[in-house]
Design an enzyme around this catalytic site. Structure first.
Site, PDB file in Angstrom:
ATOM      1  N   TYR A 121       2.809   8.006  18.178  1.00 52.89           N
ATOM      2  CA  TYR A 121       3.424   7.970  16.885  1.00 52.89           C
ATOM      3  C   TYR A 121       4.667   8.647  16.611  1.00 52.89           C
ATOM      4  O   TYR A 121       5.809   8.259  16.318  1.00 52.89           O
ATOM      5  CB  TYR A 121       2.259   8.428  15.680  1.00 52.89           C
ATOM      6  CG  TYR A 121       2.877   8.269  14.302  1.00 52.89           C
ATOM      7  CD1 TYR A 121       3.033   7.305  13.555  1.00 52.89           C
ATOM      8  CD2 TYR A 121       3.077   9.809  13.427  1.00 52.89           C
ATOM      9  CE1 TYR A 121       3.652   7.025  12.225  1.00 52.89           C
ATOM     10  CE2 TYR A 121       3.848   9.520  12.188  1.00 52.89           C
ATOM     11  CZ  TYR A 121       3.746   8.161  11.643  1.00 52.89           C
ATOM     12  OH  TYR A 121       4.375   8.273  10.284  1.00 52.89           O
ATOM     13  N   ILE A 168       3.157   4.319   0.220  1.00 53.91           N
ATOM     14  CA  ILE A 168       4.237   4.880  -0.245  1.00 53.91           C
ATOM     15  C   ILE A 168       5.330   3.584  -0.702  1.00 53.91           C
ATOM     16  O   ILE A 168       5.988   3.520  -1.619  1.00 53.91           O
ATOM     17  CB  ILE A 168       5.055   5.414   0.975  1.00 53.91           C
ATOM     18  CG1 ILE A 168       4.521   6.842   1.234  1.00 53.91           C
ATOM     19  CG2 ILE A 168       6.485   5.676   0.795  1.00 53.91           C
ATOM     20  CD1 ILE A 168       4.947   7.448   2.473  1.00 53.91           C
ATOM     21  N   SER A 204      -2.007   8.401   0.976  1.00 54.63           N
ATOM     22  CA  SER A 204      -1.716   6.732   1.247  1.00 54.63           C
ATOM     23  C   SER A 204      -2.813   6.426   2.269  1.00 54.63           C
ATOM     24  O   SER A 204      -3.657   7.171   2.385  1.00 54.63           O
ATOM     25  CB  SER A 204      -0.593   6.558   2.044  1.00 54.63           C
ATOM     26  OG  SER A 204      -0.651   6.745   3.339  1.00 54.63           O
ATOM     27  N   SER A 217       0.738  -1.127  -0.028  1.00 55.91           N
ATOM     28  CA  SER A 217       0.149  -0.144   0.108  1.00 55.91           C
ATOM     29  C   SER A 217       0.821   1.317   0.093  1.00 55.91           C
ATOM     30  O   SER A 217       2.152   1.223   0.252  1.00 55.91           O
ATOM     31  CB  SER A 217      -0.845  -0.093   1.311  1.00 55.91           C
ATOM     32  OG  SER A 217      -1.657   1.254   1.554  1.00 55.91           O
ATOM     33  N   SER A 246       9.788  10.032   9.526  1.00 55.35           N
ATOM     34  CA  SER A 246       8.655  11.058   9.403  1.00 55.35           C
ATOM     35  C   SER A 246       9.091  12.390   9.998  1.00 55.35           C
ATOM     36  O   SER A 246      10.071  12.359  10.813  1.00 55.35           O
ATOM     37  CB  SER A 246       7.363  10.430  10.301  1.00 55.35           C
ATOM     38  OG  SER A 246       6.450  11.532  10.378  1.00 55.35           O
TER      39      SER A 246
END
Ligand SMILES: NC(=O)c1ccc[n+]([C@@H]2O[C@H](COP(=O)([O-])OP(=O)(O)OC[C@H]3O[C@@H](n4cnc5c(N)ncnc54)[C@H](OP(=O)(O)O)[C@@H]3O)[C@@H](O)[C@H]2O)c1
Length: 290
Positions: A165, A24, A201, A22, A152
């Site tokens: 996260y 990236i 995404s 899925s 990220s």
């Protein structure tokens, strides 16, 4: 600095991409296939990996044997050795590991179960470093390899509704920045940390919420984000050029990242203001940026 084009550097490489089913990771696989890299596709959903493999074969000159599907739940670290052995047995080497599997979070810290924070660390951090630890000895044996990890911008900035996260991505950054130093005696092995901002995404759709198995009600509009294909291209440029770190984002997220890095007092003030708006939107049912 001389910039290598991905075409000349990555053709013929054996590249293991996690999270290849899925977003990236999928986009990275299509571009690598067109470049003539041999691929290992991993994630939990085998049917989706087979779909990606089929498309890779359609758009490239690769043959069936050039793409190995290795279903893998990254959280199941007991399966990492067998998966690594399978790849080495098939291709004889691993040139590039793309640590891409991951999940995000959309919930306020105060409302979120500890199990969600654990789940984020198990996948984004422990799963990633465990697989890396299994692949690394093969690279050390050959004194050659690239470890490319999709972190990220939240690996170095704070973000409301994503405390767990951001923590998992900060951990990833700390780990790989330290590993790079430890590998200094192997100049042929490079460690690249990729820090994307918002990218189109399924990341929001698949995000953790307040409770481990509670899906997000709506992922909202994703069209304002960077297309996954653009992000994938820049990931490959980063890998081809052995950059230690790259930030891949549109403004204003890129600008905020620069503030966070170089003028943190301003960044804290700005993100404090924007963050409150983001939380208000979230509480009123609006889905927020990245
Ligand atoms: N999109 C963004 O805005 C953005 C921004 C910064 C960083 N990133 C990072 O980019 C990476 C890819 O995310 P994406 O945006 O492409 O999201 P995505 O479309 O949701 O893809 C996530 C991938 O991770 C895999 N995955 C999830 N849980 C897994 C598990 N337990 N074991 C193995 N694989 C698992 C999924 O495959 P299965 O479901 O088949 O297992 C899927 O292939 C993540 O690390 C994410 O943190 C994304």
């Amino acid at each position: 600095m001389f910039v290598y084009f991905v075409e000349s550097k990555l053709r013929g490489s054996v590249v293991w991409v996690t999270g290849a089913s899925s977003g990236i990771g999928e986009a990275v696989c299509y571009q690598l296939a067109k470049l003539g890299a041999q691929l290992v596709l991993s994630s939990r959903r085998e049917a989706e990996l087979l779909r990606v493999k089929k498309k890779c074969l359609e758009i490239s000159n690769l043959e069936n044997k050039d793409i190995l599907v290795v279903p893998l739940d990254l959280i199941n670290i007991n399966a990492h050795k067998a998966a690594t052995d399978k790849v080495v047995e098939h291709f004889g080497r691993i040139d590039i590991l793309v640590n891409n599997s991951g999940r995000s979070q959309r919930s306020l810290c105060v409302d979120t179960d500890l199990d969600v924070f654990r789940g984020l660390m198990e996948l984004n951090y422990f799963g990633t470093i465990s697989l890396t630890k299994h692949v690394l000895p093969h690279m050390i044996e050959r004194k050659k390899g690239k470890i490319v990890t999709i972190s990220s911008v939240t690996g170095f900035i704070g973000v409301p509704l994503g405390s767990g996260y951001a923590a998992s991505k900060h951990a990833v950054q700390g780990f790989f920045n330290s590993l790079r130093i430890e590998l200094g005696c192997y100049p042929g092995i490079t460690v690249s940390n990729i820090c994307p901002g918002p990218v189109q995404s399924k990341i929001v759709e698949n995000a953790f919420t307040e409770h481990p198995n509670q899906p997000l009600e709506s992922a909202g509009d994703q069209t304002y984000k960077m297309p996954a294909e653009r992000c994938a291209r820049l990931i490959l440029v980063t890998a081809a050029n052995d950059l230690n770190e790259s930030w891949i984002s549109d403004h204003p997220y890129l600008l905020i990242s620069y503030f966070w890095q170089y003028a943190p007092t301003w960044a804290w003030w700005i993100t404090g203001k924007l963050g409150q708006k983001r939380i208000e939107n979230f509480k009123s049912g609006l889905v927020c940026a990245f």
